[in-house]
Design a protein around this motif. Structure first.
Motif, PDB file in Angstrom:
ATOM      1  N   ARG A  52     -10.788   7.114  11.680  1.00  0.00           N
ATOM      2  CA  ARG A  52     -10.787   6.507  10.334  1.00  0.00           C
ATOM      3  C   ARG A  52      -9.989   5.554   9.799  1.00  0.00           C
ATOM      4  NH1 ARG A  52     -12.501  10.738   5.970  1.00  0.00           N
ATOM      5  NH2 ARG A  52     -12.296   9.536   3.650  1.00  0.00           N
ATOM      6  N   LEU A  53      -9.996   4.336   9.180  1.00  0.00           N
ATOM      7  CA  LEU A  53      -8.711   4.006   8.745  1.00  0.00           C
ATOM      8  C   LEU A  53      -8.430   4.232   6.506  1.00  0.00           C
ATOM      9  CD1 LEU A  53      -8.916   1.056  10.906  1.00  0.00           C
ATOM     10  CD2 LEU A  53      -7.196   3.042  11.414  1.00  0.00           C
ATOM     11  N   GLY A  54      -7.363   4.756   7.106  1.00  0.00           N
ATOM     12  CA  GLY A  54      -6.744   4.277   5.456  1.00  0.00           C
ATOM     13  C   GLY A  54      -6.862   2.698   4.903  1.00  0.00           C
ATOM     14  N   MET A  55      -8.352   2.259   4.971  1.00  0.00           N
ATOM     15  CA  MET A  55      -7.798   0.648   3.631  1.00  0.00           C
ATOM     16  C   MET A  55      -7.355   0.477   2.586  1.00  0.00           C
ATOM     17  SD  MET A  55     -11.314  -0.369   5.407  1.00  0.00           S
ATOM     18  CE  MET A  55     -12.337   0.041   4.382  1.00  0.00           C
ATOM     19  N   THR A  56      -7.220   1.988   1.773  1.00  0.00           N
ATOM     20  CA  THR A  56      -7.447   1.336  -0.058  1.00  0.00           C
ATOM     21  C   THR A  56      -5.293   2.302   0.713  1.00  0.00           C
ATOM     22  OG1 THR A  56      -7.729   3.665  -0.746  1.00  0.00           O
ATOM     23  CG2 THR A  56      -9.100   1.702  -0.995  1.00  0.00           C
ATOM     24  N   ARG A  57      -4.500   1.935   0.712  1.00  0.00           N
ATOM     25  CA  ARG A  57      -2.928   1.783   0.974  1.00  0.00           C
ATOM     26  C   ARG A  57      -2.094   1.571  -0.569  1.00  0.00           C
ATOM     27  NH1 ARG A  57      -1.174  -1.636   6.181  1.00  0.00           N
ATOM     28  NH2 ARG A  57       0.580   0.214   6.130  1.00  0.00           N
ATOM     29  N   CYS A  58      -1.050   2.809  -0.552  1.00  0.00           N
ATOM     30  CA  CYS A  58       0.357   2.644  -1.222  1.00  0.00           C
ATOM     31  C   CYS A  58       1.157   2.590  -1.140  1.00  0.00           C
ATOM     32  CB  CYS A  58       0.006   3.514  -2.642  1.00  0.00           C
ATOM     33  SG  CYS A  58      -0.996   3.536  -3.968  1.00  0.00           S
ATOM     34  N   LEU A  59       2.160   1.911  -1.122  1.00  0.00           N
ATOM     35  CA  LEU A  59       3.354   1.641   0.397  1.00  0.00           C
ATOM     36  C   LEU A  59       4.140   1.216  -0.550  1.00  0.00           C
ATOM     37  CD1 LEU A  59       4.400   1.714   2.981  1.00  0.00           C
ATOM     38  CD2 LEU A  59       4.413  -1.008   2.882  1.00  0.00           C
ATOM     39  N   CYS A  60       5.702   2.520  -0.231  1.00  0.00           N
ATOM     40  CA  CYS A  60       7.012   1.910  -0.860  1.00  0.00           C
ATOM     41  C   CYS A  60       7.754   1.767   0.458  1.00  0.00           C
ATOM     42  CB  CYS A  60       7.264   3.369  -1.819  1.00  0.00           C
ATOM     43  SG  CYS A  60       6.618   3.870  -2.666  1.00  0.00           S
ATOM     44  N   LEU A  61       7.977   0.669   0.245  1.00  0.00           N
ATOM     45  CA  LEU A  61       9.257  -0.412   0.219  1.00  0.00           C
ATOM     46  C   LEU A  61      10.576   0.059   0.409  1.00  0.00           C
ATOM     47  CD1 LEU A  61       9.693  -1.873   3.343  1.00  0.00           C
ATOM     48  CD2 LEU A  61       9.433  -4.005   1.586  1.00  0.00           C
ATOM     49  N   VAL A  62      11.458   0.943   1.718  1.00  0.00           N
ATOM     50  CA  VAL A  62      12.925   1.529   1.182  1.00  0.00           C
ATOM     51  C   VAL A  62      13.529   0.050   1.772  1.00  0.00           C
ATOM     52  CG1 VAL A  62      14.532   3.122   0.880  1.00  0.00           C
ATOM     53  CG2 VAL A  62      12.136   4.073   0.125  1.00  0.00           C
ATOM     54  N   SER A  78      10.252   7.423  -4.018  1.00  0.00           N
ATOM     55  CA  SER A  78       8.867   7.355  -3.608  1.00  0.00           C
ATOM     56  C   SER A  78       7.877   8.647  -3.758  1.00  0.00           C
ATOM     57  CB  SER A  78       8.961   7.312  -1.680  1.00  0.00           C
ATOM     58  OG  SER A  78      10.079   6.184  -2.059  1.00  0.00           O
ATOM     59  N   MET A  79       7.805   9.442  -4.299  1.00  0.00           N
ATOM     60  CA  MET A  79       7.124  11.070  -4.218  1.00  0.00           C
ATOM     61  C   MET A  79       7.143  10.697  -5.661  1.00  0.00           C
ATOM     62  SD  MET A  79       8.292  14.198  -1.760  1.00  0.00           S
ATOM     63  CE  MET A  79       9.755  14.049  -2.146  1.00  0.00           C
ATOM     64  N   ARG A  80       7.759  10.180  -6.510  1.00  0.00           N
ATOM     65  CA  ARG A  80       7.405  10.352  -7.766  1.00  0.00           C
ATOM     66  C   ARG A  80       5.661   8.973  -8.336  1.00  0.00           C
ATOM     67  NH1 ARG A  80      13.003  11.610  -8.874  1.00  0.00           N
ATOM     68  NH2 ARG A  80      13.602   9.397  -8.694  1.00  0.00           N
ATOM     69  N   LEU A  81       6.869   7.857  -7.834  1.00  0.00           N
ATOM     70  CA  LEU A  81       5.865   6.734  -7.834  1.00  0.00           C
ATOM     71  C   LEU A  81       4.669   6.824  -6.682  1.00  0.00           C
ATOM     72  CD1 LEU A  81       8.324   3.961  -6.501  1.00  0.00           C
ATOM     73  CD2 LEU A  81       6.912   4.395  -8.781  1.00  0.00           C
ATOM     74  N   LEU A  82       4.151   7.698  -6.131  1.00  0.00           N
ATOM     75  CA  LEU A  82       2.889   8.187  -6.020  1.00  0.00           C
ATOM     76  C   LEU A  82       2.232   9.740  -5.569  1.00  0.00           C
ATOM     77  CD1 LEU A  82       3.925   7.304  -1.688  1.00  0.00           C
ATOM     78  CD2 LEU A  82       3.247   6.174  -3.347  1.00  0.00           C
ATOM     79  N   LYS A  83       2.812  10.108  -6.896  1.00  0.00           N
ATOM     80  CA  LYS A  83       2.140  10.753  -7.517  1.00  0.00           C
ATOM     81  C   LYS A  83       0.631  11.113  -8.427  1.00  0.00           C
ATOM     82  CE  LYS A  83       4.160  15.150  -9.736  1.00  0.00           C
ATOM     83  NZ  LYS A  83       4.533  16.391 -11.131  1.00  0.00           N
ATOM     84  N   HIS A  84       1.201  10.089  -8.581  1.00  0.00           N
ATOM     85  CA  HIS A  84      -0.421   9.548  -9.638  1.00  0.00           C
ATOM     86  C   HIS A  84      -1.324   9.026  -8.729  1.00  0.00           C
ATOM     87  CE1 HIS A  84       1.437  12.134 -12.769  1.00  0.00           C
ATOM     88  NE2 HIS A  84       2.507  10.961 -12.850  1.00  0.00           N
ATOM     89  N   VAL A  85      -1.371   9.040  -7.407  1.00  0.00           N
ATOM     90  CA  VAL A  85      -1.671   8.169  -7.125  1.00  0.00           C
ATOM     91  C   VAL A  85      -3.091   8.602  -6.076  1.00  0.00           C
ATOM     92  CG1 VAL A  85      -2.261   7.291  -4.415  1.00  0.00           C
ATOM     93  CG2 VAL A  85       0.085   6.524  -5.521  1.00  0.00           C
ATOM     94  N   PRO A  86      -4.660   8.065  -6.673  1.00  0.00           N
ATOM     95  CA  PRO A  86      -5.744   9.160  -6.364  1.00  0.00           C
ATOM     96  C   PRO A  86      -6.067   9.309  -4.781  1.00  0.00           C
ATOM     97  CG  PRO A  86      -5.947   6.737  -7.237  1.00  0.00           C
ATOM     98  CD  PRO A  86      -5.077   7.280  -7.375  1.00  0.00           C
ATOM     99  N   LYS A 137      -5.313  11.007   7.505  1.00  0.00           N
ATOM    100  CA  LYS A 137      -5.261  11.954   7.940  1.00  0.00           C
ATOM    101  C   LYS A 137      -5.799  12.873   7.915  1.00  0.00           C
ATOM    102  CE  LYS A 137       0.401  12.291   7.161  1.00  0.00           C
ATOM    103  NZ  LYS A 137       1.379  12.874   6.111  1.00  0.00           N
ATOM    104  N   PRO A 138      -6.141  13.788   8.900  1.00  0.00           N
ATOM    105  CA  PRO A 138      -7.506  15.052   9.000  1.00  0.00           C
ATOM    106  C   PRO A 138      -6.821  15.615   7.727  1.00  0.00           C
ATOM    107  CG  PRO A 138      -6.050  15.436  11.070  1.00  0.00           C
ATOM    108  CD  PRO A 138      -4.835  14.429   9.642  1.00  0.00           C
ATOM    109  N   GLY A 139      -8.467  15.816   6.644  1.00  0.00           N
ATOM    110  CA  GLY A 139      -8.426  16.504   5.281  1.00  0.00           C
ATOM    111  C   GLY A 139      -8.613  15.865   4.595  1.00  0.00           C
ATOM    112  N   HIS A 140      -8.372  14.519   4.538  1.00  0.00           N
ATOM    113  CA  HIS A 140      -8.280  12.827   3.356  1.00  0.00           C
ATOM    114  C   HIS A 140      -9.393  12.877   2.913  1.00  0.00           C
ATOM    115  CE1 HIS A 140      -6.208   9.376   2.336  1.00  0.00           C
ATOM    116  NE2 HIS A 140      -7.522   9.352   1.943  1.00  0.00           N
ATOM    117  N   GLU A 141      -9.511  12.951   1.418  1.00  0.00           N
ATOM    118  CA  GLU A 141     -10.704  13.123   1.244  1.00  0.00           C
ATOM    119  C   GLU A 141     -10.825  11.819   0.857  1.00  0.00           C
ATOM    120  OE1 GLU A 141     -11.641  13.796  -3.511  1.00  0.00           O
ATOM    121  OE2 GLU A 141      -9.660  14.558  -2.863  1.00  0.00           O
ATOM    122  N   ALA A 142     -12.983  11.380   0.728  1.00  0.00           N
ATOM    123  CA  ALA A 142     -13.751  10.764   0.770  1.00  0.00           C
ATOM    124  C   ALA A 142     -14.312  10.640   0.048  1.00  0.00           C
ATOM    125  CB  ALA A 142     -14.720  10.841   2.292  1.00  0.00           C
ATOM    126  N   SER A 143     -14.395   9.496  -1.105  1.00  0.00           N
ATOM    127  CA  SER A 143     -14.748   9.708  -2.202  1.00  0.00           C
ATOM    128  C   SER A 143     -15.188   8.035  -2.832  1.00  0.00           C
ATOM    129  CB  SER A 143     -14.094  10.425  -3.608  1.00  0.00           C
ATOM    130  OG  SER A 143     -12.736   9.156  -3.175  1.00  0.00           O
TER     131      SER A 143
END
Length: 656
Positions: free
Chosen positions: A65-75, A163-171, A253-259
């Protein structure tokens, strides 16, 4: 996934700072005609093959299973280490050149994803571009980075925290990723970085790092702990490959929520008056370039945007087009890897059109395909590999029927292919020419004589391999034609092959003359030609030129074969003054093989005589002692011959 070592193993390269002075010119070698293009093509092909093998190993197994919707922080590292010049022009300059390509590929492969850019220097991290799906805005942020602004050290911990602050509110259904590009050998952090790493693990954030310098333990530890990848690039090309590797979505990742995800398909409209889109509402309203007539309208709140995909600022609905979703699905149903196979020209004969059932060969002929193929064969600037494939295609056309042979012959194929055989220096191309000419001659009575004539002309070509192939083909075609009509004209050019310094060409000349001598009507012409070669005109006291000595030895050897095969040859040789020619050849002290072959031939001729006439004649000319020594060991006579005896043999007059 660690691919640095695999890439180095495949490509045979080491790290940039470990490489010796590169002598790139030593990899280039000239081919038979002095061209470097084949060597360059091989280098390019080897590198492409190594890259394909590497990418093939990187393919994920099925049912992942692939994560097709991604939020990437490029440092991006902008510390003092990024002005090093082990990459051109600098490490930061190389990043500014390759990262825009990565951004374009990222949104091409992941159109429903988002990206943000963070810059780290002086122990701090700053946001250069917010979490958006706007390609041009991100590229503009990257190209604005200047090497003169590089200072201090990178802070990996501060970069992770931002990066974690930017990703905190990601679904929760979106993959959270961090990609760090650094050239540093250390990190300047305000606190224990392990706390930030544990926080990233708890929030399910994957952190990958690409190092432009050397392997650093803390960087590798962070990547391994968060199930990311850590790679050290070898050079600029490897850096590009590592970046593009991260454009593919990683496994969830294992346990990734599907919706189910609610998305909107915006309506494309062209306004009569320029309108201001919400994606530029926060910028300077006086800039006329921000106004646009074509807009995308949100189906839920009718807000206008100039590009998609984007998240609606009015209602928060993700706006995408159908093509964006289709491009995302390619990762769920990937195309199987291609297998490299040898080019098969049988397709033109075996495959029919699926719609009308007409064979492709008929369509190919009607469209003038063979004429185009012939142009490739005749081209002097074309690649030898292209000519070889074109000739193989012609061979398939010829095998399809006699009417195709006649069509090609009537359109200049014989001359074009013969010229290609004579001018080419590539053995594969020459072999293909030989096969095509042979097929054109067999079962084609209207044009077989033209093919034969073209091959006879090739016997005088400059290339020994072309002469050899032409003689071999003539030998196969000769029995199918009238021996009297074609045999006489080929005797003289075929006899000239006997002077070739190429052993295989010389042998083919002998075999061709043997084939011509099978017919009693042409055998006399072969004997006359061979005796002429046995007694060439030479300057008194000067050695014969090497080609003439070689043809002398070859002629004597061939005469020996004819004496053994045909009983009437002995009488013909006597009538044609063959004894004189053989004795003269025995006196050629400058070329031992001529003496040896002529002695063996003369001994066989004497033995085949039914009476003692020949032996008495030879004995009376050269003397009894010399004659007895000759008959005892004709093969080694040349090792015992004195200069006086050799002079005697060369001065022999015609027998009466």
């Amino acid at each position: 996934m660690q691919i640095s070592d695999e890439f180095a193993a495949e490509s045979g390269l080491g790290y940039t700072w470990e490489a010796e002075y590169e002598k790139s010119w030593e990899a280039l070698k000239e081919d038979e005609i002095g061209d470097l293009q084949s060597s360059i093509d091989k280098i390019v092909a080897d590198k492409a093959l190594a890259k394909r093998k590497l990418l093939l190993r990187q393919r994920l197994p099925k049912n992942i299973r692939l994560g097709m919707t991604r939020c990437l922080c490029l440092v991006i590292d902008q510390s003092r280490w990024m002005i090093e010049r082990d990459m051109r022009p600098t490490r930061l300059g190389c990043c500014c050149k390759l990262i825009p390509e990565f951004i374009k590929q990222f949104f091409s492969q992941n159109p429903v994803s988002q990206l943000s850019i963070i810059v780290s220097k002086d122990g701090r991290a700053s946001l250069a571009s917010p979490m958006l799906a706007q390609v041009q805005k991100h590229i503009k942020s990257v190209t604005a980075l200047k090497p003169i602004e590089c200072s201090g050290d990178i802070s990996l911990q501060n970069s992770l925290e931002m990066s974690m602050r930017l990703l905190k509110h990601v679904p929760s259904h979106m993959n959270k990723e961090i990609l760090v590009i650094t050239g540093s050998l250390n990190t300047c952090d305000p606190d224990n970085i392990n706390n930030s790493v544990q926080k990233a693990i708890d929030e399910g954030i994957r952190c990958s790092i690409i190092s432009l310098a050397a392997e650093v333990f803390i960087f590798k530890h962070v990547a391994k702990s968060t199930q990311g990848s850590y790679d050290v690039c070898i050079d600029e090309n490897h850096f590009r490959d590592l970046l593009l590797y991260h454009t593919n979505p990683p496994p969830s990742k294992p346990g990734h929520e599907a919706s189910l995800i609610k998305m909107g398909f915006p309506i494309y409209t062209v306004e009569s008056q320029p309108a201001l889109c919400l994606c530029h509402i926060s910028q300077n309203l006086s800039d006329i370039e921000l106004l646009s007539k074509p807009t995308y309208s949100c189906p839920q709140c009718a807000s206008k945007y100039c590009e998609v995909p984007i998240e609606c600022k009015g209602c928060g609905l993700p706006l995408v087009s159908a093509s964006h979703l289709a491009r995302s699905y390619q990762h769920l149903f990937p195309v199987p890897p291609f297998e490299e196979r040898e080019f098969d020209t049988n397709w033109i004969q075996a495959v029919n059109c699926a719609a009308c059932g007409v064979p492709f060969l008929i369509e190919f002929m009607e469209a003038g395909g063979p004429l185009t193929v012939m142009e490739i064969v005749k081209s002097r600037e074309g690649k030898e590999s292209d000519k070889t494939e074109a000739l193989r295609l012609l061979l398939q056309i010829i095998n399809s029927g006699r009417q195709y042979k006649e069509f090609l012959c009537e359109n200049g194929a014989i001359r074009g292919i013969a010229e290609c055989l004579g001018n080419s220096a590539n053995i594969q191309t020459q072999e293909a020419c030989k096969q095509v000419l042979y097929k054109l001659a067999i079962g084609n009575p209207r044009h077989s004589l033209k093919v034969y004539t073209a091959l006879v002309a090739l016997l005088q070509a400059r290339s020994p391999s072309a002469q050899k192939l032409a003689a071999s083909t003539l030998r196969k075609i000769h029995p199918t034609l009238d021996p009297i009509e074609v045999g006489i004209r080929v005797v003289e050019p075929a006899s000239l092959l006997l002077r070739s310094t190429d052993v295989e060409t010389q042998l083919e000349g002998q075999l061709l003359l043997q084939e011509i001598a099978k017919d009693i009507d042409t055998r006399q012409a072969v004997l006359i030609a061979l005796l002429t070669l046995l007694n060439p005109i030479a300057t008194e006291g000067q050695p014969l030129p090497l080609p003439l000595s070689i043809q002398q030895a070859s002629s004597a050897k061939l005469l020996k074969h004819l004496i053994e095969t045909y009983p009437d040859v002995s009488g013909s040789l006597i009538r044609l003054n063959g004894l004189e020619c053989l004795l003269t050849s025995m006196g050629n002290i400058y070329y031992a093989d001529s003496q040896k072959q002529a002695s063996i031939c003369l001994n066989l001729l004497i033995e085949s005589s039914s009476d003692n006439f020949l032996s008495e004649k030879v004995k009376s000319v050269i003397g009894s002692d010399f004659y007895n020594e000759f008959r005892r060991d004709p093969e080694r006579l040349y090792t015992k011959m004195t200069s006086i005896q050799a002079q005697l043999l060369r001065s022999v007059q015609t027998f009466n």
